[in-house]
Design a protein around this motif. Structure first.
Motif, PDB file in Angstrom:
ATOM      1  N   ALA A  12     137.628 107.821 -54.059  1.00  0.00           N
ATOM      2  CA  ALA A  12     137.718 106.449 -53.522  1.00  0.00           C
ATOM      3  C   ALA A  12     137.094 105.465 -54.482  1.00  0.00           C
ATOM      4  O   ALA A  12     136.246 105.820 -55.300  1.00  0.00           O
ATOM      5  CB  ALA A  12     137.002 106.359 -52.176  1.00  0.00           C
ATOM      6  N   LEU A  77     148.384 112.225 -42.566  1.00  0.00           N
ATOM      7  CA  LEU A  77     147.914 112.637 -41.233  1.00  0.00           C
ATOM      8  C   LEU A  77     148.396 111.586 -40.242  1.00  0.00           C
ATOM      9  O   LEU A  77     147.964 110.435 -40.298  1.00  0.00           O
ATOM     10  CB  LEU A  77     146.379 112.703 -41.182  1.00  0.00           C
ATOM     11  CG  LEU A  77     145.642 113.635 -42.139  1.00  0.00           C
ATOM     12  CD1 LEU A  77     144.142 113.593 -41.856  1.00  0.00           C
ATOM     13  CD2 LEU A  77     146.166 115.050 -42.046  1.00  0.00           C
ATOM     14  N   SER A  79     149.252 111.917 -36.236  1.00  0.00           N
ATOM     15  CA  SER A  79     149.370 112.789 -35.047  1.00  0.00           C
ATOM     16  C   SER A  79     150.687 112.633 -34.285  1.00  0.00           C
ATOM     17  O   SER A  79     151.302 113.618 -33.895  1.00  0.00           O
ATOM     18  CB  SER A  79     148.229 112.507 -34.071  1.00  0.00           C
ATOM     19  OG  SER A  79     147.008 112.488 -34.732  1.00  0.00           O
ATOM     20  N   ASN A  80     151.101 111.383 -34.071  1.00  0.00           N
ATOM     21  CA  ASN A  80     152.320 111.151 -33.271  1.00  0.00           C
ATOM     22  C   ASN A  80     153.579 110.999 -34.122  1.00  0.00           C
ATOM     23  O   ASN A  80     154.667 110.827 -33.578  1.00  0.00           O
ATOM     24  CB  ASN A  80     152.154 109.880 -32.433  1.00  0.00           C
ATOM     25  CG  ASN A  80     151.082 110.034 -31.379  1.00  0.00           C
ATOM     26  OD1 ASN A  80     151.267 110.744 -30.402  1.00  0.00           O
ATOM     27  ND2 ASN A  80     149.940 109.411 -31.599  1.00  0.00           N
ATOM     28  N   ILE A 129     144.700 116.085 -35.586  1.00  0.00           N
ATOM     29  CA  ILE A 129     145.134 117.154 -36.489  1.00  0.00           C
ATOM     30  C   ILE A 129     143.930 118.025 -36.829  1.00  0.00           C
ATOM     31  O   ILE A 129     142.873 117.508 -37.189  1.00  0.00           O
ATOM     32  CB  ILE A 129     145.775 116.535 -37.740  1.00  0.00           C
ATOM     33  CG1 ILE A 129     147.112 115.898 -37.335  1.00  0.00           C
ATOM     34  CG2 ILE A 129     145.995 117.579 -38.828  1.00  0.00           C
ATOM     35  CD1 ILE A 129     147.424 114.650 -38.078  1.00  0.00           C
ATOM     36  N   VAL A 131     142.177 119.808 -39.245  1.00  0.00           N
ATOM     37  CA  VAL A 131     142.215 119.755 -40.707  1.00  0.00           C
ATOM     38  C   VAL A 131     141.970 121.140 -41.321  1.00  0.00           C
ATOM     39  O   VAL A 131     142.595 121.502 -42.325  1.00  0.00           O
ATOM     40  CB  VAL A 131     141.205 118.706 -41.220  1.00  0.00           C
ATOM     41  CG1 VAL A 131     141.050 118.772 -42.712  1.00  0.00           C
ATOM     42  CG2 VAL A 131     141.650 117.312 -40.818  1.00  0.00           C
ATOM     43  N   GLY A 150     141.461 109.062 -48.627  1.00  0.00           N
ATOM     44  CA  GLY A 150     141.028 108.187 -47.530  1.00  0.00           C
ATOM     45  C   GLY A 150     142.049 107.975 -46.450  1.00  0.00           C
ATOM     46  O   GLY A 150     143.058 108.676 -46.383  1.00  0.00           O
TER      47      GLY A 150
END
Ligand SMILES: NC(=O)c1ccc[n+]([C@@H]2O[C@H](COP(=O)([O-])OP(=O)(O)OC[C@H]3O[C@@H](n4cnc5c(N)ncnc54)[C@H](OP(=O)(O)O)[C@@H]3O)[C@@H](O)[C@H]2O)c1
Length: 217
Positions: A12, A77, A79-80, A129, A131, A150
């Motif tokens: 980052a 990532l 989720s939906n 999720i 990981v 990130g």
């Protein structure tokens, strides 16, 4: 020792006060020199991963453009599986392999939509999720080195379970302030310093007005 998960590098650009974006989501902290360094790093990993908000706010390509090199697999990532069809990731996913990690929350309709775009869908975890499980699946797919880019919520989900091997931060000459500005690591945070992990400073590199710090965990 054979690892059951990829080697994970978290990268980052941060302000002097540890933020990765302003309260409005502006995250363009890196100089051109630093972007060249990041793209070189991308070309040396098997995959690069970001969270949903970074995808929405930054709308990145996550490709290698500032140097010559191969594009890593891109992982989001989400989720939906709400990724929009006009995002740069979707627009280029027939050319660059892209994985959407989703959870059990996703509807069958949305899975079909993502697959129609040409994305690979990996379902792991109930609400969020999982990981750890995702890393295990990625290793089976021969992803040995993963770059996590990130944002802060995603960084925490790797950090809290001890899933980071290396951290590279570019300390940029800005102070952003603001309690709603995103920090390098968001989430619940550790209650005690003793619960955090200890980092070893391996390397410091100066880029004109920035410092690139490399730590191993
Ligand atoms: N300066 C830099 O180097 C840099 C780098 C990257 C990003 N940024 C900035 O960071 C900001 C975004 O950071 P953020 O913390 O708000 O969001 P984020 O980490 O990009 O995305 C978080 C979202 O990802 C989804 N997600 C699904 N499973 C997850 C899991 N296991 N762990 C974590 N997230 C999961 C969640 O949404 P669902 O539950 O809906 O799936 C979660 O709300 C943006 O402003 C971006 O510009 C800066």
């Amino acid at each position: 020792m054979v690892r059951s998960r990829p080697y994970v590098i978290l990268s980052a650009a941060i302000s002097l006060d540890g933020k990765i974006a302003t309260k409005t989501g502006d995250s363009r902290l890196s100089s051109r020199e630093d972007l060249v360094r990041v793209h070189k790093l991308r070309s040396n990993v098997d995959a690069v991963l970001i969270g949903k908000h970074t995808m929405i706010i930054d709308n990145p390509y996550l490709t290698v453009r500032y140097v010559k090199g191969k594009n890593p697999v891109r992982i989001i990532l989400d989720s939906n599986g709400y990724i929009k069809s006009n995002s740069k990731i979707i627009q280029t996913c027939r050319k660059i392999p892209t994985i959407i990690a989703v959870s059990e929350k996703i509807s069958e309709k949305n899975i079909s939509r993502l697959q129609r775009y040409g994305l690979e869908v990996i379902k792991c975890g109930h609400k969020n999720i999982n990981v750890k499980k995702l890393l295990y699946i990625l290793k089976k797919k021969n992803i040995k080195k993963l770059l996590v880019e990130g944002g802060g919520t995603t960084n925490w989900s790797f950090f809290k379970d001890g899933l980071v091997d290396e951290i590279i931060v570019t300390l940029t000459p800005f102070i952003l302030g603001g309690k709603n500005a995103i920090s390098l690591i968001e989430g619940d945070g550790f209650g005690k310093i003793s619960k955090s992990c200890s980092l070893k400073l391996k390397n410091i590199h100066r880029l004109k007005n920035e410092l690139v710090l490399r730590y191993t965990v």
